[in-house]
Design an enzyme around this catalytic site. Structure first.
Site, mmCIF file in Angstrom:
data_model
loop_
_atom_site.group_PDB
_atom_site.id
_atom_site.type_symbol
_atom_site.label_atom_id
_atom_site.label_comp_id
_atom_site.label_asym_id
_atom_site.label_seq_id
_atom_site.Cartn_x
_atom_site.Cartn_y
_atom_site.Cartn_z
ATOM 1 N N ARG A 54 0.862 -1.168 0.000
ATOM 2 C CA ARG A 54 0.000 0.000 0.000
ATOM 3 C C ARG A 54 0.914 1.239 0.000
ATOM 4 O O ARG A 54 2.121 1.119 0.098
ATOM 5 C CB ARG A 54 -0.965 -0.001 1.199
ATOM 6 C CG ARG A 54 -0.486 -0.631 2.477
ATOM 7 C CD ARG A 54 0.491 0.128 3.317
ATOM 8 N NE ARG A 54 0.180 1.539 3.406
ATOM 9 C CZ ARG A 54 1.134 2.424 3.562
ATOM 10 N NH1 ARG A 54 2.371 2.078 3.657
ATOM 11 N NH2 ARG A 54 0.856 3.697 3.624
ATOM 12 N N GLY A 55 0.264 2.425 -0.150
ATOM 13 C CA GLY A 55 1.059 3.638 -0.341
ATOM 14 C C GLY A 55 1.154 3.911 -1.841
ATOM 15 O O GLY A 55 1.486 3.007 -2.635
ATOM 16 N N ALA A 56 0.847 5.150 -2.219
ATOM 17 C CA ALA A 56 0.681 5.489 -3.639
ATOM 18 C C ALA A 56 1.856 5.070 -4.529
ATOM 19 O O ALA A 56 1.661 4.321 -5.493
ATOM 20 C CB ALA A 56 0.385 6.986 -3.778
ATOM 21 N N ARG A 95 -7.749 -0.226 -6.688
ATOM 22 C CA ARG A 95 -7.996 0.819 -5.690
ATOM 23 C C ARG A 95 -8.078 2.150 -6.449
ATOM 24 O O ARG A 95 -7.189 2.473 -7.233
ATOM 25 C CB ARG A 95 -6.896 0.863 -4.620
ATOM 26 C CG ARG A 95 -6.860 -0.354 -3.717
ATOM 27 C CD ARG A 95 -5.842 -0.166 -2.591
ATOM 28 N NE ARG A 95 -6.316 0.796 -1.583
ATOM 29 C CZ ARG A 95 -5.520 1.347 -0.664
ATOM 30 N NH1 ARG A 95 -4.219 1.047 -0.647
ATOM 31 N NH2 ARG A 95 -6.014 2.200 0.236
ATOM 32 N N GLN A 207 -1.918 2.547 9.970
ATOM 33 C CA GLN A 207 -0.646 2.565 9.238
ATOM 34 C C GLN A 207 0.423 3.352 10.017
ATOM 35 O O GLN A 207 1.603 3.051 9.939
ATOM 36 C CB GLN A 207 -0.821 3.223 7.857
ATOM 37 C CG GLN A 207 -1.553 2.394 6.837
ATOM 38 C CD GLN A 207 -3.043 2.661 6.838
ATOM 39 O OE1 GLN A 207 -3.635 2.964 7.889
ATOM 40 N NE2 GLN A 207 -3.670 2.533 5.686
ATOM 41 N N ASP A 248 -2.050 10.877 -2.188
ATOM 42 C CA ASP A 248 -2.405 9.804 -3.103
ATOM 43 C C ASP A 248 -2.760 10.358 -4.473
ATOM 44 O O ASP A 248 -2.608 9.681 -5.484
ATOM 45 C CB ASP A 248 -3.576 9.000 -2.540
ATOM 46 C CG ASP A 248 -3.093 8.145 -1.397
ATOM 47 O OD1 ASP A 248 -2.676 7.004 -1.637
ATOM 48 O OD2 ASP A 248 -3.060 8.647 -0.257
ATOM 49 N N ASN A 258 -5.429 12.387 0.590
ATOM 50 C CA ASN A 258 -4.523 11.561 1.389
ATOM 51 C C ASN A 258 -5.362 10.804 2.406
ATOM 52 O O ASN A 258 -6.582 10.966 2.459
ATOM 53 C CB ASN A 258 -3.467 12.442 2.080
ATOM 54 C CG ASN A 258 -2.309 11.614 2.627
ATOM 55 O OD1 ASN A 258 -1.772 10.732 1.955
ATOM 56 N ND2 ASN A 258 -1.962 11.843 3.880
ATOM 57 N N LYS A 259 -4.709 9.997 3.247
ATOM 58 C CA LYS A 259 -5.416 9.147 4.192
ATOM 59 C C LYS A 259 -6.447 9.938 4.992
ATOM 60 O O LYS A 259 -6.187 11.075 5.419
ATOM 61 C CB LYS A 259 -4.411 8.495 5.146
ATOM 62 C CG LYS A 259 -4.984 7.522 6.130
ATOM 63 C CD LYS A 259 -5.870 6.484 5.496
ATOM 64 C CE LYS A 259 -5.145 5.724 4.388
ATOM 65 N NZ LYS A 259 -6.101 4.819 3.693
HETATM 66 O O1 MRU Z 1 -4.496 3.232 2.252
HETATM 67 P P1 MRU Z 1 -3.008 3.459 2.124
HETATM 68 O O2 MRU Z 1 -2.226 2.915 3.247
HETATM 69 O O3 MRU Z 1 -2.486 3.023 0.782
HETATM 70 O O4 MRU Z 1 -2.874 5.071 2.173
HETATM 71 C C1 MRU Z 1 -1.596 5.603 2.054
HETATM 72 C C2 MRU Z 1 -1.567 7.082 2.193
HETATM 73 O O5 MRU Z 1 -2.555 7.766 2.358
HETATM 74 C C3 MRU Z 1 -0.207 7.725 2.017
HETATM 75 O O6 MRU Z 1 -0.107 8.870 2.797
HETATM 76 C C4 MRU Z 1 -0.007 8.080 0.552
HETATM 77 O O7 MRU Z 1 -0.279 6.966 -0.234
HETATM 78 C C5 MRU Z 1 1.370 8.589 0.265
HETATM 79 S S1 MRU Z 1 2.521 7.330 0.355
HETATM 80 C C6 MRU Z 1 3.993 8.062 0.000
#
Ligand code: MRU
Length: 368
Positions: A54-56, A95, A207, A248, A258-259
């Site tokens: 996970r993470g963009a 996603r 996370q 994201d 973002n999250k």
């Molecule tokens: O649902 P996730 O864990 O994929 O969400 C991740 C985030 O919101 C991060 O802050 C974002 O992807 C940036 S990662 C460098």
């Protein structure tokens, strides 16, 4: 980044086994460090969906390797272009919020467009590896530019620790290496600049508690885990010098997805006059959209992620319910921070204001 004495990056392929894409199973961290092998498009789809990865930026790289694995699934009876187009559509549908997934998959597909069938696998692998190197360099540069912000505050505080609040995990585990929001923090720490990180737990999947605390712990960066809702209080108490989060999907006007919970941190920072920065590679900028609140699709995930919480109990990862059995829950994975609440964007090209004019100037080549 190093775990113990071993260097790891977010995703890789070992020369000895080019049929397996390797990732760190983020569902098991911080309790167990396990490497997972992805050997098919379905494996990649599953790993993105269940958040093994996970993470963009990492989701993007995984999508790129997914197309590589799709080329390995070609047989003499396969309609190649149809097979690859289906795999691309399938992976991108996994996603919706992080733009890196569609960016990376389309980047590889463009490279394969005019290639002979015999060259597809080689080109797809080279391109996926190229995307990893590109994202690693993007994050390294984000670290260098973001470091200047920390140095200025450190000087003003005469070397007292710079208190940085971060939300979710925008660290090396979410990227290929260095991270986005964490890159300046690691660099400052390496340079001996005193820093301390307030780590939002980041419900519902934690996370921050699981991954950011793990990363910072592995690197020896001082940090304190906090409940998501206490960031505002710490800001009022002047215990936060700067907020740095990831993204994201950022629109061409500077609105940031973002999250979930990031927007509330931005509001509190704005109300307390605390600089609020978003660290992102240009691969997370979506130039096709302007209004984040109206145009960015917010992922809705299984409500059980809200009604339950998972953690370690008697040596195994277990999930426990935190509400009455028949409670109805909703689980919006991301939110939108409007550009007006953002002090600046920390990118691989430098720091710019979250406005269309400044983003255009910073990325004139991308816009052209
Ligand atoms: O649902 P996730 O864990 O994929 O969400 C991740 C985030 O919101 C991060 O802050 C974002 O992807 C940036 S990662 C460098």
């Amino acid at each position: 980044m190093k775990i113990g004495n071993q260097y790891y990056q977010g995703i890789w392929i070992d020369e000895g086994d080019p049929f397996a894409v390797k990732v760190i199973d983020q569902q098991k961290l911080p309790f167990f460090f396990e490497i997972k092998e992805l050997r098919s498009v379905d494996d990649v789809y599953g790993a993105i969906e269940n958040m093994t990865v996970r993470g963009a930026p990492l989701i993007g790289a995984a999508g790129a390797f997914g197309i590589y694995l799709a080329t390995l699934e070609i047989t003499h009876t396969t309609n190649i272009r149809e097979h690859l187009a289906n795999a691309a559509r399938y992976l991108v549908s996994c996603r919706p919020t992080a733009v890196n997934l569609s960016w990376a998959v389309n980047f590889v597909m463009d490279r394969l467009k005019n290639e002979q069938p015999s060259a597809l696998t080689k080109i797809a692998l080279e391109t996926a590896v190229e995307i990893c190197e590109m994202e690693k360099e993007n994050c390294r540069q984000i670290g260098k530019h973001g470091l200047k912000l920390i140095e200025v505050i450190s000087k003003k505080k005469k070397g007292e620790p710079v208190n940085i609040l971060t939300h979710c995990n925008a660290g090396w585990l979410a990227c290929i290496d260095y991270g986005t929001a964490t890159a300046p923090i690691y660099l400052a720490h390496e340079k001996g600049i005193a820093v301390h990180v307030w780590v939002d737990e980041t419900r519902p999947r934690n996370q921050g508690a699981k991954l950011t605390a793990y990363e910072l712990g592995q690197s020896g960066v001082p940090h304190t885990l906090i409940a998501d809702n206490s960031g505002g209080h710490l800001m009022q108490q002047k215990k936060v010098d700067i907020v740095i989060v990831g993204s994201d999907r950022t629109t061409k006007t500077g609105d940031v997805a973002n999250k979930t919970g990031t927007y509330l941190k931005a509001l509190a920072a704005f109300d307390n006059n605390i600089p609020f920065y978003v660290a992102l590679p240009s691969t997370s900028i979506d130039l096709s959209i302007s209004n984040g609140i109206k145009e960015i699709v917010i992922e809705e995930r299984n409500p059980e992620e809200v009604t339950n919480v998972s953690g370690l109990l008697n040596g195994t990862i277990q999930s426990v319910r935190v509400c009455p059995e028949d409670t109805v829950a909703a689980n919006h994975g991301f939110d939108i921070t409007p550009a007006r609440l953002i002090t600046g964007l920390i990118t691989e090209m430098g720091i710019c204001k979250a406005t269309e004019k400044d983003i255009k100037e910073m990325f004139s080549n991308k816009f052209s």
